[in-house]
Design a protein around this motif. Structure first.
Motif, PDB file in Angstrom:
ATOM      1  N   VAL A 344      -4.576  54.547 -25.783  1.00 24.63           N
ATOM      2  CA  VAL A 344      -3.774  55.145 -26.847  1.00 24.63           C
ATOM      3  C   VAL A 344      -2.683  56.007 -26.215  1.00 24.63           C
ATOM      4  O   VAL A 344      -2.917  56.705 -25.221  1.00 24.63           O
ATOM      5  N   VAL A 345      -1.493  55.908 -26.789  1.00 30.29           N
ATOM      6  CA  VAL A 345      -0.380  56.773 -26.406  1.00 30.29           C
ATOM      7  C   VAL A 345      -0.110  57.687 -27.595  1.00 30.29           C
ATOM      8  O   VAL A 345       0.337  57.234 -28.656  1.00 30.29           O
ATOM      9  N   TYR A 346      -0.431  58.961 -27.437  1.00 31.81           N
ATOM     10  CA  TYR A 346      -0.220  59.922 -28.518  1.00 31.81           C
ATOM     11  C   TYR A 346       1.202  60.472 -28.468  1.00 31.81           C
ATOM     12  O   TYR A 346       1.692  60.856 -27.396  1.00 31.81           O
ATOM     13  N   VAL A 347       1.843  60.536 -29.615  1.00 38.03           N
ATOM     14  CA  VAL A 347       3.068  61.306 -29.790  1.00 38.03           C
ATOM     15  C   VAL A 347       2.720  62.432 -30.749  1.00 38.03           C
ATOM     16  O   VAL A 347       2.448  62.194 -31.928  1.00 38.03           O
ATOM     17  N   LEU A 348       2.678  63.650 -30.233  1.00 44.18           N
ATOM     18  CA  LEU A 348       2.121  64.771 -30.977  1.00 44.18           C
ATOM     19  C   LEU A 348       3.139  65.899 -31.147  1.00 44.18           C
ATOM     20  O   LEU A 348       3.817  66.286 -30.194  1.00 44.18           O
ATOM     21  N   GLY A 349       3.208  66.402 -32.364  1.00 53.29           N
ATOM     22  CA  GLY A 349       3.998  67.587 -32.659  1.00 53.29           C
ATOM     23  C   GLY A 349       3.322  68.348 -33.778  1.00 53.29           C
ATOM     24  O   GLY A 349       2.779  67.735 -34.706  1.00 53.29           O
ATOM     25  N   PHE A 350       3.317  69.666 -33.685  1.00 48.14           N
ATOM     26  CA  PHE A 350       2.581  70.486 -34.650  1.00 48.14           C
ATOM     27  C   PHE A 350       3.463  71.616 -35.175  1.00 48.14           C
ATOM     28  O   PHE A 350       4.417  72.035 -34.510  1.00 48.14           O
ATOM     29  N   SER A 351       3.100  72.113 -36.336  1.00 49.46           N
ATOM     30  CA  SER A 351       3.756  73.308 -36.852  1.00 49.46           C
ATOM     31  C   SER A 351       3.137  74.538 -36.197  1.00 49.46           C
ATOM     32  O   SER A 351       1.931  74.576 -35.914  1.00 49.46           O
ATOM     33  N   SER A 352       3.958  75.550 -35.972  1.00 51.32           N
ATOM     34  CA  SER A 352       3.515  76.719 -35.219  1.00 51.32           C
ATOM     35  C   SER A 352       2.490  77.554 -35.968  1.00 51.32           C
ATOM     36  O   SER A 352       1.766  78.343 -35.354  1.00 51.32           O
ATOM     37  N   ASP A 353       2.412  77.398 -37.301  1.00 53.07           N
ATOM     38  CA  ASP A 353       1.476  78.198 -38.081  1.00 53.07           C
ATOM     39  C   ASP A 353       0.120  77.513 -38.254  1.00 53.07           C
ATOM     40  O   ASP A 353      -0.727  77.996 -39.005  1.00 53.07           O
ATOM     41  N   GLU A 369      -2.353  58.511 -22.891  1.00 52.15           N
ATOM     42  CA  GLU A 369      -1.144  59.184 -22.461  1.00 52.15           C
ATOM     43  C   GLU A 369      -0.701  60.090 -23.606  1.00 52.15           C
ATOM     44  O   GLU A 369      -0.856  59.726 -24.778  1.00 52.15           O
ATOM     45  N   VAL A 370      -0.156  61.255 -23.272  1.00 51.41           N
ATOM     46  CA  VAL A 370       0.228  62.220 -24.298  1.00 51.41           C
ATOM     47  C   VAL A 370       1.701  62.581 -24.142  1.00 51.41           C
ATOM     48  O   VAL A 370       2.140  62.979 -23.056  1.00 51.41           O
ATOM     49  N   VAL A 371       2.421  62.440 -25.231  1.00 54.37           N
ATOM     50  CA  VAL A 371       3.813  62.864 -25.306  1.00 54.37           C
ATOM     51  C   VAL A 371       3.882  63.967 -26.359  1.00 54.37           C
ATOM     52  O   VAL A 371       3.452  63.766 -27.501  1.00 54.37           O
ATOM     53  N   VAL A 372       4.384  65.137 -25.992  1.00 46.37           N
ATOM     54  CA  VAL A 372       4.524  66.217 -26.964  1.00 46.37           C
ATOM     55  C   VAL A 372       5.994  66.375 -27.329  1.00 46.37           C
ATOM     56  O   VAL A 372       6.880  66.223 -26.490  1.00 46.37           O
ATOM     57  N   THR A 373       6.217  66.680 -28.599  1.00 42.01           N
ATOM     58  CA  THR A 373       7.576  66.807 -29.090  1.00 42.01           C
ATOM     59  C   THR A 373       7.597  67.824 -30.219  1.00 42.01           C
ATOM     60  O   THR A 373       6.585  68.448 -30.528  1.00 42.01           O
ATOM     61  N   ARG A 374       8.760  67.994 -30.840  1.00 44.80           N
ATOM     62  CA  ARG A 374       8.852  68.884 -31.984  1.00 44.80           C
ATOM     63  C   ARG A 374       9.798  68.277 -33.005  1.00 44.80           C
ATOM     64  O   ARG A 374      10.750  67.576 -32.657  1.00 44.80           O
ATOM     65  N   SER A 375       9.523  68.545 -34.264  1.00 42.53           N
ATOM     66  CA  SER A 375      10.417  68.096 -35.323  1.00 42.53           C
ATOM     67  C   SER A 375      11.579  69.081 -35.453  1.00 42.53           C
ATOM     68  O   SER A 375      11.605  70.131 -34.805  1.00 42.53           O
ATOM     69  N   ARG A 376      12.518  68.748 -36.318  1.00 38.33           N
ATOM     70  CA  ARG A 376      13.647  69.644 -36.558  1.00 38.33           C
ATOM     71  C   ARG A 376      13.289  70.785 -37.493  1.00 38.33           C
ATOM     72  O   ARG A 376      14.091  71.686 -37.712  1.00 38.33           O
ATOM     73  N   HIS A 377      12.099  70.749 -38.064  1.00 36.20           N
ATOM     74  CA  HIS A 377      11.684  71.788 -38.995  1.00 36.20           C
ATOM     75  C   HIS A 377      11.587  73.134 -38.270  1.00 36.20           C
ATOM     76  O   HIS A 377      11.073  73.210 -37.152  1.00 36.20           O
ATOM     77  N   PRO A 378      12.063  74.208 -38.890  1.00 35.10           N
ATOM     78  CA  PRO A 378      12.048  75.507 -38.203  1.00 35.10           C
ATOM     79  C   PRO A 378      10.664  76.045 -37.883  1.00 35.10           C
ATOM     80  O   PRO A 378      10.537  76.929 -37.042  1.00 35.10           O
ATOM     81  N   ARG A 379       9.618  75.521 -38.533  1.00 40.18           N
ATOM     82  CA  ARG A 379       8.267  75.991 -38.228  1.00 40.18           C
ATOM     83  C   ARG A 379       7.634  75.222 -37.079  1.00 40.18           C
ATOM     84  O   ARG A 379       6.497  75.522 -36.691  1.00 40.18           O
ATOM     85  N   SER A 380       8.314  74.249 -36.514  1.00 39.35           N
ATOM     86  CA  SER A 380       7.687  73.411 -35.494  1.00 39.35           C
ATOM     87  C   SER A 380       7.455  74.194 -34.207  1.00 39.35           C
ATOM     88  O   SER A 380       8.265  75.024 -33.795  1.00 39.35           O
ATOM     89  N   ALA A 381       6.310  73.917 -33.580  1.00 38.35           N
ATOM     90  CA  ALA A 381       5.988  74.567 -32.303  1.00 38.35           C
ATOM     91  C   ALA A 381       6.818  73.944 -31.183  1.00 38.35           C
ATOM     92  O   ALA A 381       7.109  72.740 -31.189  1.00 38.35           O
ATOM     93  N   SER A 382       7.188  74.750 -30.205  1.00 36.74           N
ATOM     94  CA  SER A 382       7.989  74.265 -29.082  1.00 36.74           C
ATOM     95  C   SER A 382       7.154  73.338 -28.196  1.00 36.74           C
ATOM     96  O   SER A 382       5.919  73.426 -28.155  1.00 36.74           O
ATOM     97  N   VAL A 383       7.831  72.470 -27.473  1.00 38.08           N
ATOM     98  CA  VAL A 383       7.114  71.566 -26.566  1.00 38.08           C
ATOM     99  C   VAL A 383       6.465  72.360 -25.435  1.00 38.08           C
ATOM    100  O   VAL A 383       5.405  71.963 -24.928  1.00 38.08           O
ATOM    101  N   GLU A 384       7.052  73.475 -25.047  1.00 33.60           N
ATOM    102  CA  GLU A 384       6.451  74.318 -24.014  1.00 33.60           C
ATOM    103  C   GLU A 384       5.118  74.896 -24.485  1.00 33.60           C
ATOM    104  O   GLU A 384       4.142  74.951 -23.724  1.00 33.60           O
ATOM    105  N   THR A 385       5.081  75.319 -25.754  1.00 27.98           N
ATOM    106  CA  THR A 385       3.831  75.836 -26.316  1.00 27.98           C
ATOM    107  C   THR A 385       2.752  74.759 -26.318  1.00 27.98           C
ATOM    108  O   THR A 385       1.596  75.010 -25.947  1.00 27.98           O
ATOM    109  N   LEU A 386       3.120  73.555 -26.717  1.00 24.69           N
ATOM    110  CA  LEU A 386       2.151  72.459 -26.763  1.00 24.69           C
ATOM    111  C   LEU A 386       1.683  72.086 -25.363  1.00 24.69           C
ATOM    112  O   LEU A 386       0.483  71.858 -25.139  1.00 24.69           O
ATOM    113  N   ALA A 387       2.599  72.036 -24.427  1.00 23.31           N
ATOM    114  CA  ALA A 387       2.216  71.713 -23.047  1.00 23.31           C
ATOM    115  C   ALA A 387       1.245  72.739 -22.489  1.00 23.31           C
ATOM    116  O   ALA A 387       0.292  72.403 -21.768  1.00 23.31           O
TER     117      ALA A 387
END
Length: 454
Positions: A344-353, A369-387
């Motif tokens: 599985v190749v995960y593409v993951l992005g989460f809201s910061s709250d 394999e894990v790919v972290v990203t963020r949406s354009r939504h202002p509540r999205s967590a940064s990729v650095e936070t996810l990493a």
């Protein structure tokens, strides 16, 4: 007023779906101003038979299933849900179609003078974005002469702006921990808040719940003298077969045995379908005719994108809007039970709250394999936070700043027998759909960087 101008007005109000502090006024949890607004509009919410739906997970799917069946029966139902994937117009749906841009703008133009007067007075607080959308839905359904309105709670229950209806049926889908800062930090507290939608004279239908949650709902029903129906005690549901684009299942109930198909995948969707079926049977017993043929047509034709949706077969790519630990756990089960893949190749992005740590611990990474990203939504967590969160688990990740880049990277990386799973947030899922299906995003220039708010 055109559609873009109406969006400007809508988004000028306080919006709890955005970053806190972005709106003009501090939000105040109070139904008084909602009742005042609707009274000035002639109380359109009281003129249509209503199914009111709350829960943590599954309420949107269940609402869509119920609305689809009622549409198949010819009731021309209104459906009010949130959030949206690609456009605000999705939230207000009539007989299977989103409200048109012209209708949307006309509603805001008609309501705005009343809203302005209430906000100018200010004695009950200020009308919010969601409250205006709720009023728009009720007024639209009345104007369209909807035969039913299926209303999904926005947040919680007791003080949600939808909690002004007088429903025939109240539905509780699965309740778990989410929005704990507002609703409470235990399942019992959350259930108590959601039980605030129960009214005297309605019938309550619930999906399977944890015992402590079921006790709270049962007590609220007893307090109101309302009938209480547990879907799992009424029916048994068995999966018979599944493919990439739907599942076939059998339901045995006291009023008959049925075989259905739905495009919604996952064992949790069988639970939602069972709850929808019991709700529709309650409507039958209340005098609203819904036939078994309509059950079958409605379940088969329901549309609820972004939930365990297959968007590509080569490579196999699914998107799912799971955004709390419980729903991520359900996704893990569904990937195992419904799909065949090597890696599985995960593409993951989460809201910061959200509880990011708990969510990422729900997924297996042994062959992934894990790919972290963020949406354009202002509540999205940064990729650095996810990493950083993944590093605590000893999992290395690829960091990419946009969903488009992350999805393309995953598709380039995937081998023929791999599965790509895009999840963690409805906002990430929406952007993946837009990228893969060439759907233009609805941008809001009044917000920073023309950021979509869903």
């Amino acid at each position: 007023m055109n559609y873009n101008e109406s969006l400007e007005k809508l988004l000028s109000l306080t919006d709890s779906e955005r970053v806190s502090g972005r709106g003009q006024h501090t939000r105040r949890y109070d139904l008084t101003r909602m009742r005042v607004l609707l009274d000035e509009l002639g109380n359109p919410h009281l003129n249509t038979p209503t199914v009111h739906i709350t829960g943590t997970k599954g309420k949107g799917s269940t609402a869509a299933l119920i609305a689809s069946v009622l549409s198949s029966q010819g009731y021309k139902p209104g459906l009010f849900t949130s959030p949206h994937l690609h456009t605000f117009r999705e939230r207000i749906n009539f007989d299977g179609e989103p409200i048109t841009a012209d209708e949307f703008a006309a509603l805001i133009e008609d309501i705005w003078p009343v809203l302005t007067s209430i906000n100018h007075d200010g004695s009950h607080g200020f009308i919010t974005t969601f409250e205006l959308l709720t009023a728009m839905a009720f007024l639209h359904f009345e104007r369209k002469k909807a035969g039913f309105q299926i209303v999904e709670v926005g947040l919680g229950g007791s003080l949600d702006s939808t909690n002004v209806v007088q429903p025939q049926v109240c539905v509780f889908t699965s309740i778990s921990l989410d929005h704990t800062a507002i609703l409470g930090d235990t399942e019992e507290k959350i259930a108590r808040d959601k039980s605030g939608i129960i009214k005297d004279g309605c019938v309550v239908v619930t999906s399977p719940q944890q015992p402590q949650v079921m006790n709270v709902i049962a007590q609220a029903c007893q307090d109101h003298g309302t009938a209480f129906v547990q879907s799992s005690e009424e029916c048994t549901c068995t999966l018979s077969s599944a493919d990439l684009y739907g599942q076939n299942f059998d339901i045995v109930a006291p009023w008959g045995e049925f075989s259905f198909r739905t495009p919604l995948l996952g064992a949790h969707q069988l639970e939602n379908a069972t709850t929808a079926l019991v709700t529709l049977q309650v409507l039958n017993e209340l005098g609203f005719t819904v036939t078994s043929d309509s059950f079958a047509r409605g379940f088969r034709s329901v549309q609820w994108p972004g939930r365990l949706e297959v968007l590509s077969e080569d490579p196999l790519l699914i998107i799912d809007g799971a955004h709390n630990p419980h729903s991520i756990g359900k996704l893990k089960e569904a990937l195992h039970d419904y799909f065949q893949f090597r890696r599985v190749v995960y593409v993951l992005g989460f809201s910061s709250d959200k509880n990011i740590s708990a969510m990422i611990q729900e997924l297996p990474y042994d062959n992934a394999e894990v790919v972290v990203t963020r949406s354009r939504h202002p509540r999205s967590a940064s990729v650095e936070t996810l990493a950083s969160e993944f590093s605590r688990l000893g999992v290395s990740v690829k960091q990419l700043d946009t969903v488009n880049e992350a999805v393309q990277y995953a598709m380039d990386l995937a081998q023929p027998d791999d599965l790509i799973a895009v999840t963690g947030s409805l906002f990430v899922v929406a952007e993946a759909r837009e990228f893969l299906l060439n759907i233009p995003p609805e941008l809001y220039p009044s917000l920073d960087a023309g950021m979509p708010i869903r």
